[in-house]
Structure formats: C-alpha cells, structure tokens
Scaffold this active site. Structure first.
Site, PDB file in Angstrom:
ATOM      1  N   HIS A  57       0.859  -1.182   0.000  1.00  0.00           N
ATOM      2  CA  HIS A  57       0.000   0.000   0.000  1.00  0.00           C
ATOM      3  C   HIS A  57       0.893   1.229   0.000  1.00  0.00           C
ATOM      4  CE1 HIS A  57      -2.424  -3.265   1.564  1.00  0.00           C
ATOM      5  NE2 HIS A  57      -3.485  -2.594   1.129  1.00  0.00           N
ATOM      6  N   ASP A 100      -6.502 -10.996   0.655  1.00  0.00           N
ATOM      7  CA  ASP A 100      -6.461  -9.550   0.462  1.00  0.00           C
ATOM      8  C   ASP A 100      -5.876  -8.893   1.716  1.00  0.00           C
ATOM      9  OD1 ASP A 100      -8.494  -9.365   2.378  1.00  0.00           O
ATOM     10  OD2 ASP A 100     -10.055  -8.843   0.939  1.00  0.00           O
ATOM     11  N   SER A 101      -5.910  -7.599   1.771  1.00  0.00           N
ATOM     12  CA  SER A 101      -5.301  -6.851   2.878  1.00  0.00           C
ATOM     13  C   SER A 101      -5.982  -7.086   4.218  1.00  0.00           C
ATOM     14  CB  SER A 101      -5.332  -5.356   2.570  1.00  0.00           C
ATOM     15  OG  SER A 101      -4.684  -5.112   1.360  1.00  0.00           O
TER      16      SER A 101
END
EC number: 2.3.1.251
Length: 184
Positions: A57, A100-101
């Site tokens: 990110h 995913d995150s």
C-alpha cells in the site's frame, strides 16, 4: 468469502475454456478474435503456477493506523496457461486466489497480455494489461466485478516476477500487487 468458496471458484475455472469456445461463434469479429485468442492460449499454452507475494500500500495514500491494520504479506496460489504469440508477446489465462489486505480470500480469473522486450532465452521484461473478474468481501459483498489493470514483469526463462498497480484515492487503492509465475 471462505475457503470453500475459493475452492469452488478455482474448480469452476476448468469450465471457462469450454464456455469461451462455445461463445466464439458470434457475428462480431472483435469478439471472435478475442475469444479465439483466449481459447487458443488455454488449449495450446504451457502450464503456469502463480504464487502471490506481496501487496504494498503506497504510504502517501493511507494514515499509519490504516497501514498497521493491513496484512501486506499475501498468501495464495494460482494456475494458468500461457504462450508467446507469433509477435513474441506473452499471453496468459489464469485463476488465482490470494489473501487480500484484510485476510479474506480474493479469487481472480483473467487474461493478460504483455509486450515483451529482450530475448526469451535470457533476461527479458514486459509491460501490458490484465482484464479480469474478481470479488472482494469489502466491495459489493463478493459480487464478481470486472477490471482492467496495467501489469509489468521481469522474466528469466520460465520464471517471472510481476506487478500490477491498483489506482485509487486517499484511503483506498494505490496498491502495488506482486506475484511470481513459474512455467512448466
């Protein structure tokens, strides 16, 4: 999305080439060409193993608390078929499922195309795009959504490290997703 849904999504991938082949006979020439390219890549391509590596990110887009809440190490696995076409460019059809995150399973089914630079027998690089369907628990509650993203790769023989940029605004997107691909 739980593990069972991920397994069902991966299993259904085997039906994609059959559906694509059946749909290739349309009255729209660009659809036929795309459909034939995908079907040919699936039938005649080499086998690939996809290994998700990292989701980075970009720090300017998130505050520290949000960054701390993300899981950037990405576990998962994928399978695909790929080939180098007559022009020397890479084409691939793939299904990959990864965390995913937020540690939820995110499946992704897609087609990728990269314009390659350098000899395939050694170090070479590519830039291109991927068109895909994916689903996420935090976006439309796992309803499949289509997307198109830029991709780039650094390759040595049948090994590659790839990245894609997911654009976004403040507090969303602005992600570099890294994965590896091994042809066999």
């Amino acid at each position: 999305m739980n593990i069972r849904h991920g397994i069902i999504a991966m299993s259904s991938t085997m039906l994609v080439p059959l559906a694509a082949e059946a749909a290739c006979n349309t009255d729209y020439s660009w659809i036929d060409k795309s459909c034939e390219r995908i079907s040919d890549t699936w039938k005649n391509g080499d086998h690939d193993l996809y290994i998700p590596l990292w989701t980075h990110h970009l720090r300017f887009a998130y505050d520290n608390d949000k960054i701390d809440s993300f899981r950037e190490f990405t576990w998962g696995l994928g399978y695909g078929r790929s080939r180098y076409n007559a022009a020397g460019n890479w084409e691939g059809v793939y299904l990959m499922a990864f965390s995913d995150s937020h540690s939820n399973v995110q499946p992704m089914l897609g087609y990728g195309h990269q314009w390659m630079m350098g000899p395939r027998s050694g170090l070479h690089a590519g830039v291109g795009y991927t068109a895909f369907l994916t689903s996420r628990a935090d976006i439309y509650k796992n309803i499949p959504i289509p997307g198109v993203l830029p991709i780039a790769s650094l390759n040595y023989r049948q090994y590659s490290v790839n990245t894609s940029y997911v654009p976004g605004g403040r507090g969303n997107g602005n992600i570099l997703f890294f994965w590896s691909r091994v042809g066999f």
